[in-house]
Design a protein around this motif. Structure first.
Motif, PDB file in Angstrom:
ATOM      1  N   VAL A  99       0.831  -1.207   0.000  1.00 29.96           N
ATOM      2  CA  VAL A  99       0.000   0.000   0.000  1.00 29.96           C
ATOM      3  C   VAL A  99       0.865   1.256   0.000  1.00 29.96           C
ATOM      4  N   PHE A 100       0.545   2.148  -0.943  1.00 26.44           N
ATOM      5  CA  PHE A 100       1.151   3.474  -1.028  1.00 26.44           C
ATOM      6  C   PHE A 100       0.033   4.470  -0.771  1.00 26.44           C
ATOM      7  N   LEU A 101       0.259   5.419   0.128  1.00 23.45           N
ATOM      8  CA  LEU A 101      -0.758   6.416   0.432  1.00 23.45           C
ATOM      9  C   LEU A 101      -0.171   7.804   0.216  1.00 23.45           C
ATOM     10  N   VAL A 102      -0.819   8.590  -0.628  1.00 26.23           N
ATOM     11  CA  VAL A 102      -0.363   9.937  -0.950  1.00 26.23           C
ATOM     12  C   VAL A 102      -1.327  10.937  -0.321  1.00 26.23           C
ATOM     13  N   LYS A 104      -1.707  15.176   0.284  1.00 20.50           N
ATOM     14  CA  LYS A 104      -1.135  16.476  -0.089  1.00 20.50           C
ATOM     15  C   LYS A 104      -0.769  17.333   1.123  1.00 20.50           C
ATOM     16  N   ASN A 105      -1.397  17.095   2.257  1.00 16.94           N
ATOM     17  CA  ASN A 105      -1.062  17.837   3.470  1.00 16.94           C
ATOM     18  C   ASN A 105       0.174  17.224   4.139  1.00 16.94           C
ATOM     19  N   SER A 106       0.680  17.895   5.139  1.00 19.05           N
ATOM     20  CA  SER A 106       1.913  17.442   5.795  1.00 19.05           C
ATOM     21  C   SER A 106       1.707  16.229   6.691  1.00 19.05           C
ATOM     22  N   HIS A 107       0.450  15.862   6.953  1.00 19.27           N
ATOM     23  CA  HIS A 107       0.165  14.668   7.745  1.00 19.27           C
ATOM     24  C   HIS A 107      -1.212  14.119   7.384  1.00 19.27           C
ATOM     25  N   ILE A 108      -1.434  12.847   7.716  1.00 17.71           N
ATOM     26  CA  ILE A 108      -2.742  12.247   7.449  1.00 17.71           C
ATOM     27  C   ILE A 108      -3.769  12.841   8.406  1.00 17.71           C
ATOM     28  N   LEU A 109      -5.011  12.601   8.118  1.00 21.98           N
ATOM     29  CA  LEU A 109      -6.119  13.103   8.932  1.00 21.98           C
ATOM     30  C   LEU A 109      -5.899  14.568   9.290  1.00 21.98           C
ATOM     31  N   PRO A 110      -5.959  15.454   8.293  1.00 23.95           N
ATOM     32  CA  PRO A 110      -5.612  16.857   8.482  1.00 23.95           C
ATOM     33  C   PRO A 110      -6.417  17.591   9.548  1.00 23.95           C
ATOM     34  N   TYR A 111      -7.559  17.056   9.936  1.00 27.85           N
ATOM     35  CA  TYR A 111      -8.343  17.701  10.985  1.00 27.85           C
ATOM     36  C   TYR A 111      -7.771  17.416  12.374  1.00 27.85           C
ATOM     37  N   MET A 112      -6.793  16.525  12.466  1.00 27.57           N
ATOM     38  CA  MET A 112      -6.161  16.188  13.755  1.00 27.57           C
ATOM     39  C   MET A 112      -4.906  17.012  13.964  1.00 27.57           C
ATOM     40  N   ASP A 113      -4.498  17.084  15.229  1.00 31.53           N
ATOM     41  CA  ASP A 113      -3.191  17.642  15.553  1.00 31.53           C
ATOM     42  C   ASP A 113      -2.125  16.822  14.867  1.00 31.53           C
ATOM     43  N   LYS A 114      -1.059  17.476  14.434  1.00 29.45           N
ATOM     44  CA  LYS A 114       0.029  16.768  13.756  1.00 29.45           C
ATOM     45  C   LYS A 114       0.620  15.683  14.665  1.00 29.45           C
ATOM     46  N   ASP A 115       0.744  15.962  15.962  1.00 28.47           N
ATOM     47  CA  ASP A 115       1.314  14.979  16.901  1.00 28.47           C
ATOM     48  C   ASP A 115       0.470  13.706  16.966  1.00 28.47           C
ATOM     49  N   MET A 116      -0.845  13.867  17.000  1.00 33.00           N
ATOM     50  CA  MET A 116      -1.738  12.705  17.040  1.00 33.00           C
ATOM     51  C   MET A 116      -1.667  11.935  15.728  1.00 33.00           C
ATOM     52  N   ALA A 117      -1.668  12.665  14.627  1.00 32.26           N
ATOM     53  CA  ALA A 117      -1.622  12.030  13.311  1.00 32.26           C
ATOM     54  C   ALA A 117      -0.320  11.256  13.132  1.00 32.26           C
ATOM     55  N   GLN A 118       0.774  11.773  13.680  1.00 36.83           N
ATOM     56  CA  GLN A 118       2.066  11.090  13.535  1.00 36.83           C
ATOM     57  C   GLN A 118       2.050   9.710  14.189  1.00 36.83           C
ATOM     58  N   LYS A 119       1.330   9.557  15.270  1.00 37.30           N
ATOM     59  CA  LYS A 119       1.225   8.240  15.910  1.00 37.30           C
ATOM     60  C   LYS A 119       0.512   7.258  14.986  1.00 37.30           C
ATOM     61  N   LEU A 120      -0.524   7.725  14.322  1.00 40.19           N
ATOM     62  CA  LEU A 120      -1.240   6.884  13.370  1.00 40.19           C
ATOM     63  C   LEU A 120      -0.383   6.598  12.132  1.00 40.19           C
ATOM     64  N   GLU A 121       0.390   7.583  11.712  1.00 38.49           N
ATOM     65  CA  GLU A 121       1.299   7.372  10.579  1.00 38.49           C
ATOM     66  C   GLU A 121       2.323   6.287  10.908  1.00 38.49           C
ATOM     67  N   PHE A 132       3.474   9.057   1.485  1.00 39.24           N
ATOM     68  CA  PHE A 132       4.024  10.178   0.734  1.00 39.24           C
ATOM     69  C   PHE A 132       3.244  11.407   1.183  1.00 39.24           C
ATOM     70  N   LEU A 133       3.792  12.106   2.169  1.00 40.19           N
ATOM     71  CA  LEU A 133       3.103  13.244   2.776  1.00 40.19           C
ATOM     72  C   LEU A 133       3.589  14.544   2.142  1.00 40.19           C
ATOM     73  N   GLY A 134       2.681  15.513   2.031  1.00 43.42           N
ATOM     74  CA  GLY A 134       3.030  16.782   1.412  1.00 43.42           C
ATOM     75  C   GLY A 134       3.295  16.622  -0.080  1.00 43.42           C
ATOM     76  N   GLN A 135       2.675  15.603  -0.689  1.00 43.56           N
ATOM     77  CA  GLN A 135       2.893  15.330  -2.114  1.00 43.56           C
ATOM     78  C   GLN A 135       1.559  15.119  -2.803  1.00 43.56           C
ATOM     79  N   GLN A 136       1.590  15.229  -4.115  1.00 46.20           N
ATOM     80  CA  GLN A 136       0.400  15.024  -4.926  1.00 46.20           C
ATOM     81  C   GLN A 136       0.764  14.193  -6.145  1.00 46.20           C
TER      82      GLN A 136
END
Length: 157
Positions: A99-102, A104-121, A132-136
């Motif tokens: 699985v490849f996930l792209v 465009k924002n700097s982290h997944i689940l953009p409505y979350m805090d970056k710190d919380m999203a990083q744990k999920l990442e 592939f974060l921050g990419q399109q």
């Protein structure tokens, strides 16, 4: 009780009744109207390819599943790291896909805090998901997707 593919032509809120096209009126206790939506496809070259799908209904999911099991596809590219993209990634992980996930924002689940999203990442990465974060995606070709991130370009196969 869920009623799919029905056209409501009238709502009597006072008596809690629905008038449904070509059917008898029906009563309700609580009413949730889910009108559905049309999935928008971004303006990316090659996005209408036969191996590119959107997820907006159970029928779409069935088409994806049929395609996946009906071909030798074992690599899956998911555009978007929102709730549906993460759910799709988890489903394909269980199918042993690469699985490849792209996102465009700097982290997944953009409505979350970056710190919380990083744990999920980190959890997704531990299960083999390549993020592939921050990419399109700039274009789709035959079994290839071109990524862009500022001046950097990369091909996913």
């Amino acid at each position: 009780e869920v009623k799919l593919n029905h056209k409501v032509i009238g709502i009597d809120r006072e008596n809690k009744k629905l008038q449904i096209e070509n059917r008898n009126a029906e009563s309700y206790d609580k009413l949730v109207i889910a009108t559905g939506a049309q999935q928008l496809r971004p303006d990316i070259a090659g996005i209408l390819g036969e191996n590119i799908f959107t997820i907006s209904s159970l029928e779409n999911v069935a088409k994806i599943k049929d395609y996946y099991f009906g071909t030798e596809a074992k690599n899956v590219l998911i555009l978007g790291g929102g709730d549906i993209g993460i759910e799709a990634a988890e489903a394909f992980i269980q199918l042993k896909a690469k699985v490849f996930l792209v996102e465009k924002n700097s982290h997944i689940l953009p409505y979350m805090d970056k710190d919380m999203a990083q744990k999920l990442e980190q959890e997704l990465q531990s299960k083999g998901v390549k993020l592939f974060l921050g990419q399109q995606v700039s274009a789709f070709g035959d079994k290839v997707a071109n990524l862009k991130n500022g001046k950097n370009k990369e091909k996913l196969k």
